[in-house]
Scaffold this motif. Structure first.
Motif, PDB file in Angstrom:
ATOM      1  N   GLN A  86       0.809  -1.217   0.000  1.00 33.65           N
ATOM      2  CA  GLN A  86       0.000   0.000   0.000  1.00 33.65           C
ATOM      3  C   GLN A  86       0.841   1.265   0.000  1.00 33.65           C
ATOM      4  O   GLN A  86       0.445   2.280  -0.569  1.00 33.65           O
ATOM      5  N   THR A  87       1.997   1.222   0.631  1.00 36.43           N
ATOM      6  CA  THR A  87       2.899   2.372   0.659  1.00 36.43           C
ATOM      7  C   THR A  87       4.156   2.051  -0.138  1.00 36.43           C
ATOM      8  O   THR A  87       4.755   0.995   0.051  1.00 36.43           O
ATOM      9  N   VAL A  88       4.537   2.962  -1.040  1.00 34.87           N
ATOM     10  CA  VAL A  88       5.774   2.768  -1.803  1.00 34.87           C
ATOM     11  C   VAL A  88       6.660   3.997  -1.642  1.00 34.87           C
ATOM     12  O   VAL A  88       6.165   5.126  -1.522  1.00 34.87           O
ATOM     13  N   LEU A  89       7.955   3.771  -1.614  1.00 37.47           N
ATOM     14  CA  LEU A  89       8.915   4.853  -1.474  1.00 37.47           C
ATOM     15  C   LEU A  89       9.151   5.510  -2.826  1.00 37.47           C
ATOM     16  O   LEU A  89       9.384   4.827  -3.826  1.00 37.47           O
ATOM     17  N   PRO A 193      -3.878   3.016   9.210  1.00 36.41           N
ATOM     18  CA  PRO A 193      -2.662   3.685   9.688  1.00 36.41           C
ATOM     19  C   PRO A 193      -1.858   4.417   8.632  1.00 36.41           C
ATOM     20  O   PRO A 193      -0.869   5.071   8.970  1.00 36.41           O
ATOM     21  N   GLY A 194      -2.251   4.344   7.316  1.00 35.57           N
ATOM     22  CA  GLY A 194      -1.442   4.891   6.240  1.00 35.57           C
ATOM     23  C   GLY A 194      -0.871   6.270   6.470  1.00 35.57           C
ATOM     24  O   GLY A 194       0.303   6.440   6.804  1.00 35.57           O
ATOM     25  N   MET A 195      -1.698   7.317   6.297  1.00 35.02           N
ATOM     26  CA  MET A 195      -1.220   8.679   6.439  1.00 35.02           C
ATOM     27  C   MET A 195      -0.912   9.028   7.891  1.00 35.02           C
ATOM     28  O   MET A 195       0.020   9.785   8.182  1.00 35.02           O
ATOM     29  N   PHE A 250      -1.378   4.119  -1.667  1.00 36.27           N
ATOM     30  CA  PHE A 250      -2.534   3.786  -2.488  1.00 36.27           C
ATOM     31  C   PHE A 250      -3.831   3.942  -1.691  1.00 36.27           C
ATOM     32  O   PHE A 250      -3.910   3.545  -0.523  1.00 36.27           O
ATOM     33  N   ASN A 251      -4.848   4.478  -2.353  1.00 34.63           N
ATOM     34  CA  ASN A 251      -6.163   4.680  -1.746  1.00 34.63           C
ATOM     35  C   ASN A 251      -7.017   3.432  -1.993  1.00 34.63           C
ATOM     36  O   ASN A 251      -7.974   3.443  -2.766  1.00 34.63           O
ATOM     37  N   ILE A 252      -6.646   2.345  -1.319  1.00 37.58           N
ATOM     38  CA  ILE A 252      -7.327   1.058  -1.497  1.00 37.58           C
ATOM     39  C   ILE A 252      -7.852   0.581  -0.145  1.00 37.58           C
ATOM     40  O   ILE A 252      -7.456   1.095   0.910  1.00 37.58           O
ATOM     41  N   GLN A 253      -8.751  -0.390  -0.178  1.00 33.04           N
ATOM     42  CA  GLN A 253      -9.276  -0.958   1.061  1.00 33.04           C
ATOM     43  C   GLN A 253      -9.511  -2.450   0.880  1.00 33.04           C
ATOM     44  O   GLN A 253     -10.283  -2.854   0.002  1.00 33.04           O
ATOM     45  N   PRO A 254      -8.848  -3.293   1.671  1.00 28.82           N
ATOM     46  CA  PRO A 254      -9.128  -4.728   1.605  1.00 28.82           C
ATOM     47  C   PRO A 254     -10.612  -4.996   1.862  1.00 28.82           C
ATOM     48  O   PRO A 254     -11.207  -4.407   2.752  1.00 28.82           O
ATOM     49  N   GLY A 255     -11.200  -5.854   1.038  1.00 23.38           N
ATOM     50  CA  GLY A 255     -12.614  -6.185   1.199  1.00 23.38           C
ATOM     51  C   GLY A 255     -13.550  -5.374   0.334  1.00 23.38           C
ATOM     52  O   GLY A 255     -14.763  -5.581   0.374  1.00 23.38           O
TER      53      GLY A 255
END
Length: 270
Positions: A86-89, A193-195, A250-255
């Motif tokens: 979900q997070t990339v450098l 927890p992303g941002m 990424f603005n994604i959500q499991p499920g």
């Protein structure tokens, strides 16, 4: 007036570790920070994620669930597809601020870009300082950004709301709340927890120092889609290397299966 001695690398590293340890304690001890709520079931994963941030700073490792990309700039990032990280450098995690952008000639400030022709948020940047942080109690959010079609979804036996009203510059950093130029539709996992991991790290540093942090958050849209594909975030503290990152989330959500053109979503097949 005598000049202050610049702290040695060992002292800087100790300070970094100290700030991040405080951050972990604050995150785990609070069930709601900056208006983003955690369930008891995900506190363990949040602790693991926060601990990985400490390891990334002190040992040079990447945080958990973090990959890398060679994409640079909004147009290139918009072409990326989520592939498990979900997070990339971005740019090997090195911010790209110019000398002029790091100037303190205007003191502490925050700027919010105008909405575009589709009423989408365009970005926000700031020279953060403790003086910008709010002291008043935060009011509930009520404005709806583009792509706001919230619904509940189930994932791993739990039910949760799909979206949050996500601040570009977190409320705890500048006190901006129901500002349409500062809000986008973000998934639960993008928001927290992303941002939030990175926002809390900055906030803890600002509370403990008198330093400034140059910060920039840019939503990344693909074409005319109303829901952002992700957010590009970069930050750099001026006097130390305690805050220094350049990432894309990424603005994604499991499920959930999300239609980014509209923001509508369906429950993913289990």
């Amino acid at each position: 007036m005598s000049k202050k001695r610049r702290p040695g690398r060992r002292n800087q590293q100790s300070s970094i570790i100290g700030y991040l340890v405080i951050f972990i304690v604050v995150v785990v001890g609070a069930l709601a920070v900056d208006g983003r709520h955690y369930s008891t079931s995900n506190k363990g994963s949040l602790l693991e994620e926060a601990s990985s941030v400490v390891r990334s700073v002190t040992q040079g490792a990447n945080p958990a669930n973090t990959g890398t990309t060679t994409a640079k700039g909004t147009q290139q990032l918009a072409k990326l597809n989520y592939s498990g990280k979900q997070t990339v450098l971005v740019n090997e995690n090195q911010p790209t601020f110019t000398k002029a952008q790091l100037s303190m000639s205007h003191g502490a400030w925050a700027h919010y870009g105008d909405l575009d022709s589709l009423n989408r948020v365009t970005g926000a940047s700031a020279m953060l300082n403790r003086s910008l942080m709010p002291t008043a109690k935060r009011e509930p959010l009520y404005v709806n950004p583009t792509g706001w079609h919230n619904r509940k979804i189930r994932y791993k036996g739990e039910t949760t709301w799909l979206y949050n009203r996500s601040h570009l510059l977190g409320y705890q950093l500048t006190g901006q709340n129901n500002n349409l130029k500062n809000l986008m539709t973000g998934t639960q996992s993008l928001n927290s927890p992303g941002m939030e991991i990175y926002e809390n790290k900055i906030a803890s540093y600002l509370r403990e120092t008198t330093d400034n942090v140059r910060y920039e958050v840019t939503p990344v849209f693909r074409g005319t889609e109303l829901l952002a594909r992700g957010v590009h975030m970069q930050a750099e503290s001026l006097r130390t290397r305690s805050i220094r990152f350049n990432i894309y989330i990424f603005n994604i959500q499991p499920g959930a299966n999300i239609d980014y053109q509209t923001g509508r979503a369906k429950q993913a097949a289990s």
